[in-house]
Design an enzyme around this catalytic site. Sequence first.
Site, PDB file in Angstrom:
ATOM      1  N   ASP A  91       9.583  -6.846  -3.471  1.00 23.03           N
ATOM      2  CA  ASP A  91       8.311  -7.916  -2.947  1.00 23.03           C
ATOM      3  C   ASP A  91       8.585  -8.810  -3.756  1.00 23.03           C
ATOM      4  O   ASP A  91       8.719  -9.621  -4.434  1.00 23.03           O
ATOM      5  CB  ASP A  91       6.905  -6.713  -3.651  1.00 23.03           C
ATOM      6  CG  ASP A  91       5.676  -6.190  -2.465  1.00 23.03           C
ATOM      7  OD1 ASP A  91       5.375  -8.313  -1.711  1.00 23.03           O
ATOM      8  OD2 ASP A  91       6.337  -5.452  -2.070  1.00 23.03           O
ATOM      9  N   ASN A  92       7.445  -9.961  -2.136  1.00 24.20           N
ATOM     10  CA  ASN A  92       6.648 -11.498  -2.511  1.00 24.20           C
ATOM     11  C   ASN A  92       5.775 -11.327  -2.625  1.00 24.20           C
ATOM     12  O   ASN A  92       5.397 -12.517  -2.387  1.00 24.20           O
ATOM     13  CB  ASN A  92       7.926 -11.986  -1.610  1.00 24.20           C
ATOM     14  CG  ASN A  92       7.693 -11.967   0.063  1.00 24.20           C
ATOM     15  OD1 ASN A  92       6.983 -11.158  -0.255  1.00 24.20           O
ATOM     16  ND2 ASN A  92       7.605 -12.852   1.036  1.00 24.20           N
ATOM     17  N   TYR A 138       4.984  -8.579  15.665  1.00 24.89           N
ATOM     18  CA  TYR A 138       4.703  -6.861  14.874  1.00 24.89           C
ATOM     19  C   TYR A 138       5.529  -5.522  15.877  1.00 24.89           C
ATOM     20  O   TYR A 138       6.905  -5.877  15.131  1.00 24.89           O
ATOM     21  CB  TYR A 138       3.517  -6.113  14.163  1.00 24.89           C
ATOM     22  CG  TYR A 138       3.426  -5.434  13.434  1.00 24.89           C
ATOM     23  CD1 TYR A 138       4.330  -5.354  12.326  1.00 24.89           C
ATOM     24  CD2 TYR A 138       2.847  -3.798  14.163  1.00 24.89           C
ATOM     25  CE1 TYR A 138       4.262  -4.280  10.959  1.00 24.89           C
ATOM     26  CE2 TYR A 138       3.096  -3.066  12.503  1.00 24.89           C
ATOM     27  CZ  TYR A 138       3.361  -2.901  11.560  1.00 24.89           C
ATOM     28  OH  TYR A 138       3.357  -1.915  11.002  1.00 24.89           O
ATOM     29  N   PHE A 141       0.868  -1.027   0.172  1.00 19.81           N
ATOM     30  CA  PHE A 141      -0.348   0.309  -0.440  1.00 19.81           C
ATOM     31  C   PHE A 141       1.338   1.329  -0.188  1.00 19.81           C
ATOM     32  O   PHE A 141       0.762   2.035  -0.597  1.00 19.81           O
ATOM     33  CB  PHE A 141      -0.925   0.240   1.225  1.00 19.81           C
ATOM     34  CG  PHE A 141      -1.380   1.240   1.639  1.00 19.81           C
ATOM     35  CD1 PHE A 141      -2.089   2.136   0.801  1.00 19.81           C
ATOM     36  CD2 PHE A 141      -1.248   1.749   3.027  1.00 19.81           C
ATOM     37  CE1 PHE A 141      -2.760   3.412   1.174  1.00 19.81           C
ATOM     38  CE2 PHE A 141      -2.019   2.768   3.073  1.00 19.81           C
ATOM     39  CZ  PHE A 141      -2.664   3.319   2.996  1.00 19.81           C
ATOM     40  N   THR A 161       1.655  -9.590   0.819  1.00 23.43           N
ATOM     41  CA  THR A 161       0.594  -8.576   1.079  1.00 23.43           C
ATOM     42  C   THR A 161       0.590  -7.699   0.454  1.00 23.43           C
ATOM     43  O   THR A 161      -0.433  -6.717  -0.095  1.00 23.43           O
ATOM     44  CB  THR A 161       0.406  -8.302   2.903  1.00 23.43           C
ATOM     45  OG1 THR A 161       1.323  -7.632   2.853  1.00 23.43           O
ATOM     46  CG2 THR A 161       0.027  -8.960   3.873  1.00 23.43           C
ATOM     47  N   ARG A 219      -8.389  -3.962   8.109  1.00 21.43           N
ATOM     48  CA  ARG A 219      -8.457  -2.429   9.017  1.00 21.43           C
ATOM     49  C   ARG A 219      -9.482  -1.173   8.989  1.00 21.43           C
ATOM     50  O   ARG A 219     -10.287  -1.403   7.922  1.00 21.43           O
ATOM     51  CB  ARG A 219      -7.038  -1.496   8.349  1.00 21.43           C
ATOM     52  CG  ARG A 219      -5.376  -2.238   8.651  1.00 21.43           C
ATOM     53  CD  ARG A 219      -4.586  -1.156   8.668  1.00 21.43           C
ATOM     54  NE  ARG A 219      -3.683  -1.303   7.221  1.00 21.43           N
ATOM     55  CZ  ARG A 219      -3.130  -1.252   6.690  1.00 21.43           C
ATOM     56  NH1 ARG A 219      -1.853  -0.838   7.524  1.00 21.43           N
ATOM     57  NH2 ARG A 219      -2.906  -1.582   5.444  1.00 21.43           N
ATOM     58  N   ASP A 241      12.077 -12.384  -1.364  1.00 23.74           N
ATOM     59  CA  ASP A 241      12.247 -11.785   0.076  1.00 23.74           C
ATOM     60  C   ASP A 241      13.072 -11.574   0.591  1.00 23.74           C
ATOM     61  O   ASP A 241      14.747 -12.893   0.469  1.00 23.74           O
ATOM     62  CB  ASP A 241      11.403 -13.479   0.997  1.00 23.74           C
ATOM     63  CG  ASP A 241      11.167 -13.900   1.607  1.00 23.74           C
ATOM     64  OD1 ASP A 241      11.574 -12.631   2.692  1.00 23.74           O
ATOM     65  OD2 ASP A 241      10.917 -15.002   2.142  1.00 23.74           O
TER      66      ASP A 241
END
Length: 309
Positions: free
Chosen positions: A31-32, A143, A11, A35, A184, A56
Amino acid sequence: MRIAVAGGAGFIGSNLCKSLIADGHEVICIDNYVTGSKKNVATLMDDPAFTLLEADITEGVDFQAEFIFNLASPASPVDYYKLPIETMMVNSLGTKNLLESARKNGSRFLMASTSEVYGDPQIPVQDETYWGHVNPNGPRSCYDEAKRFAEALIMSYWRQYEINFIIVRIFNTFGPFMRLNDGRVVPNFIKQALTGEPLTVYGDGSQTRSLCYVDDLVAGLKAAIFSEAKTEVVNLGNPNEMSVLKLAEFTRRACASDSEISYHPLPVDDPTRRRPDITKAKKLLDWEPKISLTEGLNKTIAWFKGELN
Ligand code: UDP
């Protein structure tokens, strides 16, 4: 400049890549797609200044760049509840691999840390000197503690190798290219309001968040990496604080929706309040958010309408 963006198809990452390309930079997007999604950067694919590397970062990735943004991580609670080990590894081992690249090539490194390092804060407004109030083994710890580890690792690389870095702690951000179902609050409320479903408020909705529109955040990320500020930790977010219930009512009105509000259990360790002190960002980076919640929400609603069709 040649700039690597790890997590560039996510995002915030995809919004950042577009902005960097528009500014005339060369961008390597890594990016892998755990998400993130190729779709988010589809408009950049034919641009010769844009390179997409499917990799990754926990497994290592070969690239060279003058600047490195590390945005690679699941960031929605729903995502990191599903991917706790991936979340821990990308922020620890993944960050280490990028730091090694920065060390080898003398790159400037920006770490996307998070307001979650403050946990469930016991002070109403969080500035960078606050150490936080974090449950080290609750469901959010994968996280929170991974980002805290990343910060400590970067400080260790600086103490041992004097790498050139800035850490930014990103507060709640919203806007186009969020996944409709990332769980979210903003995508949930907009989707629910637009489809006539009840808006799902967790707890009694009295917990607060302070929401920043993504264009403002991207401007903050660029201001941070291109600044002279070294060895700094800086909050990036919008101090406009609001309760979740008020946000639900606000979103419903902005969508001209007559959806009801339904109440659901509050997730474990859900922070009760969150509001950034951005004095440091203003002083050090000459940055502050400019886009109001109404303007940001309207742009985001328009984008989600397109996604729902
Ligand atoms: N939330 C909610 N309804 C939803 C999704 C989230 O009431 O459908 C609440 C959540 O409990 C939290 C706030 O909204 O208090 C922000 O949640 P989000 O998942 O967006 O991010 P967080 O700030 O918790 O990382």
